[in-house]
Design a protein around this motif. Structure first.
Motif, mmCIF file in Angstrom:
data_model
loop_
_atom_site.group_PDB
_atom_site.id
_atom_site.type_symbol
_atom_site.label_atom_id
_atom_site.label_comp_id
_atom_site.label_asym_id
_atom_site.label_seq_id
_atom_site.Cartn_x
_atom_site.Cartn_y
_atom_site.Cartn_z
ATOM 1 N N UNK A 138 0.823 -1.192 -0.143
ATOM 2 C CA UNK A 138 0.066 -0.050 -0.035
ATOM 3 C C UNK A 138 0.875 1.386 -0.067
ATOM 4 N N UNK A 139 1.955 1.347 0.811
ATOM 5 C CA UNK A 139 2.622 2.668 0.910
ATOM 6 C C UNK A 139 3.452 2.775 -0.434
ATOM 7 N N UNK A 144 4.238 5.597 -5.512
ATOM 8 C CA UNK A 144 4.315 5.509 -6.982
ATOM 9 C C UNK A 144 3.440 6.357 -7.620
ATOM 10 N N UNK A 145 1.955 6.490 -6.990
ATOM 11 C CA UNK A 145 1.173 7.380 -7.560
ATOM 12 C C UNK A 145 1.718 8.666 -7.422
ATOM 13 N N UNK A 146 2.395 9.070 -6.514
ATOM 14 C CA UNK A 146 2.785 10.536 -6.186
ATOM 15 C C UNK A 146 4.095 10.650 -7.122
ATOM 16 N N UNK A 147 4.673 9.915 -7.740
ATOM 17 C CA UNK A 147 5.817 9.840 -8.394
ATOM 18 C C UNK A 147 7.015 10.174 -7.666
ATOM 19 N N UNK A 148 7.054 9.615 -6.541
ATOM 20 C CA UNK A 148 8.224 9.979 -5.639
ATOM 21 C C UNK A 148 8.831 8.731 -5.368
ATOM 22 N N UNK A 149 10.256 8.701 -4.959
ATOM 23 C CA UNK A 149 10.712 7.366 -4.338
ATOM 24 C C UNK A 149 10.200 7.155 -2.958
ATOM 25 N N UNK A 151 10.400 7.072 1.122
ATOM 26 C CA UNK A 151 11.097 7.760 1.924
ATOM 27 C C UNK A 151 11.447 7.138 3.449
ATOM 28 N N UNK A 152 11.158 5.913 3.478
ATOM 29 C CA UNK A 152 11.365 5.237 4.487
ATOM 30 C C UNK A 152 11.495 3.707 4.182
ATOM 31 N N UNK A 153 12.304 2.931 5.028
ATOM 32 C CA UNK A 153 12.433 1.437 4.554
ATOM 33 C C UNK A 153 11.164 0.671 4.953
ATOM 34 N N UNK A 154 10.359 0.703 5.876
ATOM 35 C CA UNK A 154 9.383 0.224 6.188
ATOM 36 C C UNK A 154 8.003 1.050 5.893
ATOM 37 N N UNK A 155 7.933 2.097 5.938
ATOM 38 C CA UNK A 155 6.798 3.064 5.798
ATOM 39 C C UNK A 155 7.409 4.059 4.450
ATOM 40 N N UNK A 156 7.199 3.531 3.535
ATOM 41 C CA UNK A 156 7.813 4.391 2.257
ATOM 42 C C UNK A 156 6.998 5.703 2.226
ATOM 43 N N UNK A 157 5.646 5.919 2.634
ATOM 44 C CA UNK A 157 4.887 7.044 2.563
ATOM 45 C C UNK A 157 4.887 7.691 3.693
ATOM 46 N N UNK A 158 5.654 7.789 4.658
ATOM 47 C CA UNK A 158 5.702 8.223 5.965
ATOM 48 C C UNK A 158 5.568 9.665 5.951
ATOM 49 N N UNK A 159 6.028 10.474 4.902
ATOM 50 C CA UNK A 159 5.750 11.836 4.764
ATOM 51 C C UNK A 159 4.452 12.172 4.242
ATOM 52 N N UNK A 225 0.350 -6.984 5.061
ATOM 53 C CA UNK A 225 -0.963 -6.758 4.140
ATOM 54 C C UNK A 225 -1.428 -7.862 3.602
ATOM 55 N N UNK A 226 -0.595 -8.914 3.306
ATOM 56 C CA UNK A 226 -1.010 -10.058 2.490
ATOM 57 C C UNK A 226 -0.945 -9.843 0.866
ATOM 58 N N UNK A 227 -0.642 -8.639 0.353
ATOM 59 C CA UNK A 227 -0.339 -8.377 -0.875
ATOM 60 C C UNK A 227 1.043 -9.243 -1.365
ATOM 61 N N UNK A 228 1.595 -9.354 -0.277
ATOM 62 C CA UNK A 228 3.028 -10.162 -0.993
ATOM 63 C C UNK A 228 2.721 -11.778 -0.971
ATOM 64 N N UNK A 229 1.729 -12.404 -0.456
ATOM 65 C CA UNK A 229 1.250 -13.629 -0.795
ATOM 66 C C UNK A 229 0.452 -13.475 -1.989
ATOM 67 N N UNK A 230 -0.304 -12.792 -2.350
ATOM 68 C CA UNK A 230 -0.886 -12.545 -3.563
ATOM 69 C C UNK A 230 -0.017 -12.686 -4.794
ATOM 70 N N UNK A 231 0.995 -11.691 -4.547
ATOM 71 C CA UNK A 231 2.133 -11.594 -5.616
ATOM 72 C C UNK A 231 3.000 -13.079 -5.718
ATOM 73 N N UNK A 232 3.134 -13.712 -4.785
ATOM 74 C CA UNK A 232 3.864 -14.764 -4.786
ATOM 75 C C UNK A 232 3.206 -16.136 -5.295
ATOM 76 N N UNK A 233 1.697 -16.130 -5.114
ATOM 77 C CA UNK A 233 0.779 -17.362 -5.474
ATOM 78 C C UNK A 233 0.166 -17.280 -6.574
#
Ligand code: SF4
Length: 485
Positions: A138-139, A144-149, A151-159, A225-233
């Motif tokens: 999700x983060x 990605x939608x904001x077209x930004x890299x 900004x945190x390892x765990x919470x990329x949208x912390x800002x 979030x479970x999204x990883x499991x969706x991706x890997x299965x």
């Protein structure tokens, strides 16, 4: 590393970030909350320190025998029906993944847990082939939608706060304002609907991984979030890009990190989703599995006696959440996939671009990062060593001390501090010389190269009477039997 999306060096990016009050409020709110929870979660375990030392020992042993464990991993993955690819650097890794994706003939792939692919800018490389990579964390999706890299390892949208995320979703998902509030559940629901369609359509998934177990060739991701499991299965083809330092010898070793990683990163006793996959299995999960093992500067780091400890990192992000510098400037200022204290030591070693030489200075050396690190990386010592290398390189470029203002100033300071007599003489000179720049007891707008100091700091003027003078007068008065004040 080929991350050139943020060209500003830290000394230019950081002041701009400091001007952004909303950014600082967002960062302070989240880092303080995670920091406090992590402290509680680790204090619950009576053997936390023993686990920390065990993690350090496992990593050190693995790094000393990295070739053995990587070859074992390769053998086991291929025995289980997977394919292993070796990539010396970002370009080679991107070429391999592009070839694999092109062979499937798709125009869209789903991605998850992919700091390593961010490090090599895989999304940019795929875009050159007209392939869109959809981030499913999700983060990650938000940035990605904001077209930004991130900004945190765990919470990329912390800002970003809720209102900012809502605005992004309204545009991206083509919703009207009355269809989406800034309630976290509503925002998560909108993202879920968007992502589920992507998961069901995707034929190729790309993932990173937290660990790979050499004894069985098993790859592992931990996520919330479970999204990883969706991706890997769900997709038919799974491509995993793994930094070579992520291998662990056995499941027993993994058990240590599955205790320390969740508590250090999200302050959870156990993370909600832990997914493992070992090669391919008929009728269950992907039909094709490719593991891309990325060096990307890691072998050179491994060969370095001091820097090697950096490769113990399990990317928990605890060091970011306690760092007073990260808390104020956020992740983008570091101009790298890896921000904060770990970024300040990892990026210069992996990427080694000239502008990375100043990252080890983005620290107060307070040591909080070392205290929280679950694999006991002595980050402050590595920072100091990297600073030494920067100074050595600068001296090599400017052999005459006078040609380098910083070097000349530091040599002058070293000479002044060498004896009490010189120190006091320098202090008297400075007291006389400071007069034109003193306003209300504070030094302001110093001239020349010293301006860099006074621009950003309130520097107290040297007092008319130094402590040493006061002390001498006091002792003399005492000896005379008078009032020592
Ligand atoms: S350096 Fe230590 S605290 Fe920082 S992310 Fe890596 S493992 Fe976590």
């Amino acid at each position: 590393m080929s991350d050139a999306r943020i060209p500003l060096p830290f000394h230019e990016a950081a002041p701009a970030a400091l001007e952004d009050g909303q950014l600082r409020r967002n960062l302070a709110h989240v880092t303080h909350a995670i920091r406090a929870k992590r402290a509680d979660a680790t204090a619950e375990l009576p053997d936390w320190e023993a686990l920390r030392q065990a993690g350090k020992a496992i990593k050190d042993h693995t790094l000393r025998n990295l070739g053995t464990y990587l070859r074992r991993l390769e053998t086991r993955v291929e025995a289980a029906g997977g394919h292993v690819h070796w990539a010396r650097d970002a370009d080679e890794a991107n070429r391999i993944v592009r070839r694999l994706v092109a062979a499937e003939g798709v125009r869209e792939v789903v991605k998850v847990k992919s700091m390593t692919t961010d490090e090599i800018d895989l999304n940019g490389a795929l875009a050159e082939d007209g392939v869109v990579a959809i981030e499913t964390d999700l983060a990650e999706l938000i940035v990605q939608l904001a077209e930004e890299p991130p900004s945190h390892i765990l919470v990329p949208a912390i800002h970003k706060n809720r209102a900012e995320i809502r605005r992004l979703f309204l545009d991206a998902f083509d919703l009207t304002p009355d269809q989406l509030s800034d309630d976290p559940a509503a925002l998560a629901g909108a993202a879920r609907r968007f992502l589920r369609e992507r998961f069901l359509e995707a034929r190729v998934a790309i993932s990173g991984a937290n660990f790979a177990v050499a004894e069985t060739g098993t790859t592992c991701i931990v996520e919330s979030e479970g999204n990883g499991r969706m991706c890997t299965t769900l997709p038919e083809t799974l491509i995993t890009v793994l930094g070579i330092e992520k291998v662990v010898p056995t499941w027993r070793d993994l058990e240590v990190f599955l205790q320390t990683l969740p508590r250090s990163s999200t302050a959870e006793r156990m993370n909600p989703y832990t997914s493992f996959w070992t090669g391919v299995h008929g009728g269950d999960g992907p039909r094709h599995f490719h593991l891309v093992l990325l060096d990307g500067g890691r072998s050179a780091t491994l060969a370095d006696d001091v820097g090697r400890a950096t490769l113990r990192c399990i990317r928990c992000s605890a060091c970011l959440n306690v760092c007073p510098i990260y808390e104020r400037v956020g992740g983008h200022a570091y101009g790298s996939t890896y921000p904060g204290p770990i970024g300040a030591i990892l990026t210069p070693q992996l990427r080694g671009e000239p502008r990375d030489g100043e990252l080890p200075y983005a620290s107060t050396l307070c040591g909080a990062c070392y205290d929280v690190c679950p694999v006991a990386i002595d980050i402050p010592s590595i920072l100091v060593d990297l600073r030494r290398r920067t100074v050595d390189a600068r001296r090599a470029a400017h052999p005459l001390p006078a040609a380098d203002a910083v070097d000349a100033a530091l040599r002058g300071a070293a000479a002044a501090f060498a004896t009490p007599r010189r120190y006091e003489a320098a202090q008297r000179l400075a007291r006389l010389g400071q007069a034109p720049w003193v306003r209300k007891g504070v030094l302001r707008n110093l001239p020349g190269p010293l301006a860099g100091w006074s621009d950003a700091r309130d520097l107290r003027a040297i007092p008319r009477r130094a402590f040493r003078d006061w002390w001498r007068d006091r002792e003399a008065a005492r000896e005379r039997g008078g009032d020592p004040a």
